[in-house]
Design an enzyme around this catalytic site. Structure first.
Site, mmCIF file in Angstrom:
data_model
loop_
_atom_site.group_PDB
_atom_site.id
_atom_site.type_symbol
_atom_site.label_atom_id
_atom_site.label_comp_id
_atom_site.label_asym_id
_atom_site.label_seq_id
_atom_site.Cartn_x
_atom_site.Cartn_y
_atom_site.Cartn_z
ATOM 1 C CE LYS A 186 -2.177 -1.168 3.849
ATOM 2 N NZ LYS A 186 -1.509 -2.443 4.194
ATOM 3 N NE ARG A 198 8.490 -2.439 6.234
ATOM 4 C CZ ARG A 198 7.230 -2.051 6.085
ATOM 5 N NH1 ARG A 198 6.922 -1.219 5.111
ATOM 6 N NH2 ARG A 198 6.287 -2.490 6.876
ATOM 7 N NE ARG A 206 2.187 -5.118 10.943
ATOM 8 C CZ ARG A 206 3.287 -4.847 10.230
ATOM 9 N NH1 ARG A 206 4.468 -5.289 10.634
ATOM 10 N NH2 ARG A 206 3.203 -4.134 9.139
ATOM 11 N NE ARG A 250 -4.799 -1.637 9.856
ATOM 12 C CZ ARG A 250 -3.679 -1.210 9.275
ATOM 13 N NH1 ARG A 250 -3.592 -0.014 8.774
ATOM 14 N NH2 ARG A 250 -2.651 -2.022 9.207
ATOM 15 N NE ARG A 258 6.124 -0.407 10.161
ATOM 16 C CZ ARG A 258 5.062 -0.438 9.400
ATOM 17 N NH1 ARG A 258 5.067 0.219 8.248
ATOM 18 N NH2 ARG A 258 3.985 -1.109 9.745
HETATM 19 P P1 AP5 Z 1 4.667 -1.534 1.888
HETATM 20 O O1 AP5 Z 1 4.491 -0.761 0.641
HETATM 21 O O2 AP5 Z 1 5.174 -0.836 3.093
HETATM 22 O O3 AP5 Z 1 3.318 -2.298 2.267
HETATM 23 P P2 AP5 Z 1 2.093 -1.845 3.167
HETATM 24 O O4 AP5 Z 1 0.903 -2.545 2.656
HETATM 25 O O5 AP5 Z 1 2.069 -0.354 3.234
HETATM 26 O O6 AP5 Z 1 2.527 -2.495 4.543
HETATM 27 P P3 AP5 Z 1 2.616 -1.881 6.008
HETATM 28 O O7 AP5 Z 1 3.803 -2.424 6.686
HETATM 29 O O8 AP5 Z 1 2.436 -0.419 5.999
HETATM 30 O O9 AP5 Z 1 1.428 -2.641 6.667
HETATM 31 P P4 AP5 Z 1 0.370 -2.230 7.687
HETATM 32 O O10 AP5 Z 1 -0.876 -2.022 6.931
HETATM 33 O O11 AP5 Z 1 0.329 -3.260 8.762
HETATM 34 O O12 AP5 Z 1 0.983 -0.935 8.390
HETATM 35 P P5 AP5 Z 1 0.381 0.427 8.838
HETATM 36 O O13 AP5 Z 1 1.493 1.363 8.907
HETATM 37 O O14 AP5 Z 1 -0.821 0.769 8.061
HETATM 38 O O15 AP5 Z 1 5.598 -2.774 1.511
HETATM 39 C C1 AP5 Z 1 6.056 -3.667 2.508
HETATM 40 C C2 AP5 Z 1 7.461 -4.143 2.099
HETATM 41 O O16 AP5 Z 1 7.353 -4.880 0.884
HETATM 42 C C3 AP5 Z 1 8.440 -2.992 1.809
HETATM 43 O O17 AP5 Z 1 9.714 -3.358 2.241
HETATM 44 C C4 AP5 Z 1 8.397 -2.853 0.283
HETATM 45 O O18 AP5 Z 1 9.593 -2.356 -0.237
HETATM 46 C C5 AP5 Z 1 8.147 -4.288 -0.148
HETATM 47 N N1 AP5 Z 1 7.395 -4.399 -1.398
HETATM 48 C C6 AP5 Z 1 6.370 -3.611 -1.832
HETATM 49 N N2 AP5 Z 1 5.905 -4.035 -3.026
HETATM 50 C C7 AP5 Z 1 6.647 -5.114 -3.357
HETATM 51 C C8 AP5 Z 1 6.652 -5.995 -4.477
HETATM 52 N N3 AP5 Z 1 5.791 -5.848 -5.503
HETATM 53 N N4 AP5 Z 1 7.540 -7.022 -4.498
HETATM 54 C C9 AP5 Z 1 8.418 -7.180 -3.460
HETATM 55 N N5 AP5 Z 1 8.478 -6.379 -2.362
HETATM 56 C C10 AP5 Z 1 7.600 -5.354 -2.320
HETATM 57 O O19 AP5 Z 1 -0.121 0.089 10.329
HETATM 58 C C11 AP5 Z 1 0.789 -0.198 11.358
HETATM 59 C C12 AP5 Z 1 0.001 -0.321 12.681
HETATM 60 O O20 AP5 Z 1 -0.627 0.940 12.994
HETATM 61 C C13 AP5 Z 1 -1.160 -1.321 12.673
HETATM 62 O O21 AP5 Z 1 -0.705 -2.635 12.974
HETATM 63 C C14 AP5 Z 1 -2.047 -0.750 13.768
HETATM 64 O O22 AP5 Z 1 -1.547 -1.063 15.042
HETATM 65 C C15 AP5 Z 1 -1.906 0.751 13.556
HETATM 66 N N6 AP5 Z 1 -2.913 1.288 12.607
HETATM 67 C C16 AP5 Z 1 -2.668 1.880 11.406
HETATM 68 N N7 AP5 Z 1 -3.806 2.259 10.814
HETATM 69 C C17 AP5 Z 1 -4.799 1.905 11.667
HETATM 70 C C18 AP5 Z 1 -6.222 2.001 11.615
HETATM 71 N N8 AP5 Z 1 -6.843 2.555 10.547
HETATM 72 N N9 AP5 Z 1 -6.934 1.512 12.653
HETATM 73 C C19 AP5 Z 1 -6.329 0.975 13.743
HETATM 74 N N10 AP5 Z 1 -4.986 0.837 13.853
HETATM 75 C C20 AP5 Z 1 -4.228 1.296 12.833
HETATM 76 MG MG MG Z 2 2.098 1.068 4.838
#
Ligand code: AP5
Ligand code: MG
Length: 209
Positions: free
Chosen positions: A30, A144, A162, A105, A150
């Site tokens: 994402k 990562r 997660r 979410r 992180r």
């Molecule tokens: P990346 O692009 O970072 O993927 P992502 O889907 O953004 O993954 P996140 O780690 O951000 O996941 P998340 O949804 O758990 O985190 P968030 O910050 O929202 O890619 C991941 C890796 O893969 C990178 O190294 C990238 O380079 C690699 N990659 C990308 N594309 C690729 C490809 N095609 N091939 C190979 N490699 C690739 O949330 C974190 C925490 O915050 C949650 O657990 C929760 O506690 C809290 N939180 C956030 N939002 C909310 C909400 N709305 N409600 C409640 N809690 C929340």
């Molecule tokens: Mg993300």
């Protein structure tokens, strides 16, 4: 009469906004794809994960409380993230549109987002759901975690927690938007630029409609 024109103009401007949800489990890409999409379409990127990490970096009370849950791979309370999104929408009145990443979410967050956008006379145009296998997600996040700093990436147990939160609480958000026929799926594995092309194809369909 002047008031009529102001209302008409505001409504017309809002209805031309492009509001998208980039949806998918942790590690589905994402954040990676959002960076490219906001450049191409001129949208404002709203990632609740990034907003929370910025609160943690500033050591606010909200950030410190959220960190305890994030470090366990659990979602933070709905009212916290809804409040953050509400402020972000208010602080960007001139945005051409928003790209929501990691939000909504839960079903409660989805309903709140619809209400907030309705106040701006606009709504979600499309949810694009990226499909990636669980093993690929775990492998990407562990990789990562070796360099990102992180704290929720460097432990396989937390990564799997997660993903479990995603299945238990977040996957249903797609059903919510499906009721309105707004969900499409794209393949999220493989080459980053090819995935980007698949996403653009879906967005361009909204723009020509
Ligand atoms: P990346 O692009 O970072 O993927 P992502 O889907 O953004 O993954 P996140 O780690 O951000 O996941 P998340 O949804 O758990 O985190 P968030 O910050 O929202 O890619 C991941 C890796 O893969 C990178 O190294 C990238 O380079 C690699 N990659 C990308 N594309 C690729 C490809 N095609 N091939 C190979 N490699 C690739 O949330 C974190 C925490 O915050 C949650 O657990 C929760 O506690 C809290 N939180 C956030 N939002 C909310 C909400 N709305 N409600 C409640 N809690 C929340
Ligand atoms: Mg993300």
């Amino acid at each position: 009469m002047i008031l009529y024109y102001i209302c008409f103009f505001t409504k017309r401007q809002a209805s031309t906004m492009l509001n998208l949800i980039l949806f998918g489990p942790p590690g589905s890409g994402k954040g990676t794809q959002s960076e490219k999409l906001i450049r191409k379409y001129g949208l404002k990127h709203l990632s609740t994960g990034d907003l929370l990490r910025s609160e943690i970096a500033s050591q606010t009370v909200l950030g410190l409380e959220a960190k305890k849950l994030m470090d366990r791979g659990q979602l933070v309370p709905d009212e916290v993230v809804i409040g953050m999104i509400s402020s972000a929408l208010e602080s960007n009145p001139q945005a051409k549109g928003f790209l929501f990443d990691g939000f909504p979410r839960t079903s409660a967050q989805a309903e709140a987002l619809d209400r907030l956008l309705e106040l701006k006379n606009t709504g979600i145009n499309k949810m694009i759901a990226m499909q990636v296998s669980e093993e690929e997600l775990v492998s990407r996040l562990l990789k990562r975690g070796m360099t990102s700093g992180r704290s929720d990436d460097n432990n396989e147990g937390v990564i799997r927690a997660r993903i479990a939160e995603y299945h238990n609480k977040t996957a249903a958000v797609a059903d919510y938007y499906q009721k309105f026929g707004k969900v499409v799926s794209v393949k999220g594995e493989g080459n980053v630029d090819e995935i980007f092309e698949g996403l653009c194809k879906e967005i361009d369909e909204v723009l020509v409609a």
